[in-house]
Design an enzyme around this catalytic site. Structure first.
Site, PDB file in Angstrom:
ATOM      1  N   ARG A  46       0.829  -1.217   0.000  1.00 16.30           N
ATOM      2  CA  ARG A  46       0.000   0.000   0.000  1.00 16.30           C
ATOM      3  C   ARG A  46       0.858   1.260   0.000  1.00 16.30           C
ATOM      4  O   ARG A  46       0.387   2.359  -0.242  1.00 16.30           O
ATOM      5  CB  ARG A  46      -0.972  -0.020   1.189  1.00 16.30           C
ATOM      6  CG  ARG A  46      -1.977   1.107   1.197  1.00 16.30           C
ATOM      7  CD  ARG A  46      -3.252   0.816   1.992  1.00 16.30           C
ATOM      8  NE  ARG A  46      -3.068   0.021   3.186  1.00 16.30           N
ATOM      9  CZ  ARG A  46      -2.452   0.438   4.307  1.00 16.30           C
ATOM     10  NH1 ARG A  46      -1.991   1.660   4.385  1.00 16.30           N
ATOM     11  NH2 ARG A  46      -2.314  -0.380   5.337  1.00 16.30           N
ATOM     12  N   TYR A  97     -15.986  18.470 -14.940  1.00 22.32           N
ATOM     13  CA  TYR A  97     -16.323  17.047 -14.965  1.00 22.32           C
ATOM     14  C   TYR A  97     -17.372  16.755 -13.882  1.00 22.32           C
ATOM     15  O   TYR A  97     -17.205  17.171 -12.736  1.00 22.32           O
ATOM     16  CB  TYR A  97     -15.066  16.204 -14.740  1.00 22.32           C
ATOM     17  CG  TYR A  97     -15.375  14.744 -14.608  1.00 22.32           C
ATOM     18  CD1 TYR A  97     -15.921  14.034 -15.674  1.00 22.32           C
ATOM     19  CD2 TYR A  97     -15.160  14.076 -13.409  1.00 22.32           C
ATOM     20  CE1 TYR A  97     -16.246  12.698 -15.553  1.00 22.32           C
ATOM     21  CE2 TYR A  97     -15.473  12.730 -13.285  1.00 22.32           C
ATOM     22  CZ  TYR A  97     -16.014  12.055 -14.354  1.00 22.32           C
ATOM     23  OH  TYR A  97     -16.334  10.730 -14.224  1.00 22.32           O
ATOM     24  N   ASP A 168      -7.059  20.058 -13.811  1.00 22.91           N
ATOM     25  CA  ASP A 168      -7.392  18.747 -14.372  1.00 22.91           C
ATOM     26  C   ASP A 168      -6.972  18.787 -15.843  1.00 22.91           C
ATOM     27  O   ASP A 168      -7.586  19.458 -16.665  1.00 22.91           O
ATOM     28  CB  ASP A 168      -8.897  18.487 -14.219  1.00 22.91           C
ATOM     29  CG  ASP A 168      -9.305  17.088 -14.677  1.00 22.91           C
ATOM     30  OD1 ASP A 168      -8.648  16.542 -15.587  1.00 22.91           O
ATOM     31  OD2 ASP A 168     -10.289  16.553 -14.148  1.00 22.91           O
ATOM     32  N   LYS A 193      -8.305   7.811 -19.565  1.00 25.74           N
ATOM     33  CA  LYS A 193      -8.612   8.386 -20.868  1.00 25.74           C
ATOM     34  C   LYS A 193      -7.386   8.316 -21.797  1.00 25.74           C
ATOM     35  O   LYS A 193      -6.935   7.248 -22.123  1.00 25.74           O
ATOM     36  CB  LYS A 193      -9.128   9.816 -20.684  1.00 25.74           C
ATOM     37  CG  LYS A 193     -10.167   9.966 -19.547  1.00 25.74           C
ATOM     38  CD  LYS A 193     -11.489   9.275 -19.816  1.00 25.74           C
ATOM     39  CE  LYS A 193     -12.415   9.211 -18.605  1.00 25.74           C
ATOM     40  NZ  LYS A 193     -12.673  10.467 -17.920  1.00 25.74           N
TER      41      LYS A 193
HETATM   42  C1  LIG Z   1     -13.155  10.859 -16.619  1.00 18.68           C
HETATM   43  C2  LIG Z   1     -12.699  12.113 -15.988  1.00 18.68           C
HETATM   44  C3  LIG Z   1     -12.388  12.169 -14.617  1.00 18.68           C
HETATM   45  C4  LIG Z   1     -12.588  10.979 -13.697  1.00 18.68           C
HETATM   46  O1  LIG Z   1     -11.729   9.923 -14.004  1.00 18.68           O
HETATM   47  P1  LIG Z   1     -12.064   8.369 -13.714  1.00 18.68           P
HETATM   48  O2  LIG Z   1     -10.835   7.689 -14.185  1.00 18.68           O
HETATM   49  O3  LIG Z   1     -13.309   8.027 -14.491  1.00 18.68           O
HETATM   50  O4  LIG Z   1     -12.292   8.229 -12.243  1.00 18.68           O
HETATM   51  C5  LIG Z   1     -11.909  13.358 -14.107  1.00 18.68           C
HETATM   52  N1  LIG Z   1     -11.760  14.460 -14.884  1.00 18.68           N
HETATM   53  C6  LIG Z   1     -12.071  14.436 -16.199  1.00 18.68           C
HETATM   54  C7  LIG Z   1     -11.893  15.677 -17.007  1.00 18.68           C
HETATM   55  C8  LIG Z   1     -12.546  13.271 -16.798  1.00 18.68           C
HETATM   56  O5  LIG Z   1     -12.868  13.277 -18.102  1.00 18.68           O
END
Ligand SMILES: *Cc1c(COP(=O)(O)O)cnc(C)c1O
Length: 358
Positions: A46, A97, A168, A193
């Site tokens: 962990r 998001y 982000d 993504k």
């Molecule tokens: C998908 C997404 C998230 C969240 O990510 P997960 O891997 O689905 O938990 C956060 N910010 C943006 C801009 C996203 O497109």
């Protein structure tokens, strides 16, 4: 060779490997172990894992900082939001998001934070809300309106007022935008993504700067990961690093496709508005019709995958407002297109035919 001498496309390929030595493996280690022999650098699964370290070395270098891998993008978002002191105010884009907005709404309802939604494209208006706030949360381009913020200008104004700045960077990726260099304190990624790129795993990351203040933030985020315990699986992390190797070629092709499609969609009879920031591989369109018309388009595509994600090699389409938590600032006839790496004319024929249902 110092990694800073190498271009990002090379660093993607060459970092996060074992030391070059006769007989040593070429790829990154996939370490499946909950614990380690005592008195080494890492004590327990962990706390650390060599596969995490390999991924973090590559991603950190791309952002010019120190990365931490998390179990999902939302785990990274939650870790970054843990930096807000109790009762602190967070300034956030109105249409960020939906998961970020939902977790902020929950924490606001619990009396833990105060939330100020802003139009992130209006720099003066955002700056006007910063005094006394604890954190500025920026998403740029935003999901799914593809609004672009002046990250450098906002970060400078926020720092003058003592705020922490989080960006982000999921949509731009570190190849198109390096927020730490623009003044951000923390970068957040949904590795799910573009970074991993194959729609086969969920993972997240934070990246912090290499200054003393940056290292202190890194330590707080690392401790959050260790103590909250929702850690990344080594297999997912290994796959994400495998995907990351091809990010520059995937993004190059997907961005070129997106440019062509955005251009062709402009002026299409079934399209009221094209939202395309001029870079990256995301395009959103407001269909010339209602929500039902937009749903018909998404349902009618055969090549474009009708699903709720983005950044994979395969093109995806979704009417965002079908998601219950999607902010009302997002038009209910908006379709988000995540443009993949297929042949652009195949993509166009399929999309054009589906738009014919409007
Ligand atoms: C998908 C997404 C998230 C969240 O990510 P997960 O891997 O689905 O938990 C956060 N910010 C943006 C801009 C996203 O497109």
């Amino acid at each position: 060779m110092e990694d800073v001498e190498l271009s990002p496309a090379t660093r993607l390929v060459s970092l996060g490997r074992m030391p070059s030595a006769p007989g040593e493996q070429v790829g990154a280690p996939l370490t499946m172990s909950s614990t380690y022999h005592a008195d080494g650098a890492v004590s327990y699964g962990r706390v650390g894992n060599p596969t995490w370290s390999a991924f973090e070395e590559a991603l950190g270098s791309l952002e010019n900082g120190d990365a931490l891998v998390f179990a999902s993008g939302m785990a990274g978002v939650a870790a970054a939001l843990s930096l807000v002191p109790h009762g602190g105010r967070v300034v956030v884009p109105t249409a960020a998001y939906n998961g970020t907005l939902a977790t902020l709404a929950d924490r606001s309802e619990a009396g833990e934070v105060v939330v100020t939604p802003v139009d992130v494209t209006d720099t003066d208006a955002v700056v006007g809300t910063l005094e006394g706030a604890a954190m500025l949360w920026v998403e740029s381009p935003t999901n799914p309106l593809l609004d672009v913020a002046d990250v450098a200008g906002l970060a400078a104004a926020a720092h003058e007022r003592g705020l922490l700045v989080v960006v982000d960077n999921t949509f731009a990726t570190p190849l198109l935008q390096q927020p730490l260099d623009l003044g951000a304190d923390v970068v957040v990624h949904s590795v799910t993504k573009y970074l991993s790129g194959h729609s086969d795993l969920l993972l997240g990351a934070t990246v912090t700067g290499r200054s003393e203040a940056g290292r202190a933030l890194h330590e707080r985020l690392r401790r959050h990961r260790q103590m909250h315990g929702a850690i990344a699986g080594p297999m997912e992390t290994w796959l994400a690093l495998r995907g990351l190797r091809t990010l520059s070629v995937r993004l190059e092709r997907a961005s070129a496709n997106a440019r062509v499609l955005a251009d062709r969609l402009e002026g299409h009879a079934a399209v009221e508005r094209v939202r395309y920031p001029g870079f990256g591989a995301m395009v959103s369109i407001d269909v010339a019709g209602d929500a039902a018309a937009a749903e018909r388009v998404a349902a009618a595509t055969r090549l474009w995958v009708h699903a709720t994600s983005l950044g994979g090699v395969e093109s995806q389409i979704e009417r965002r407002r079908r998601q219950p938590g999607e902010p009302e600032a997002v038009p209910d006839h908006l379709l988000r297109l995540s443009v993949g790496i297929e042949d652009v004319d195949d993509l166009w024929r399929d999309l054009d035919a589906a738009l014919g249902t409007v």
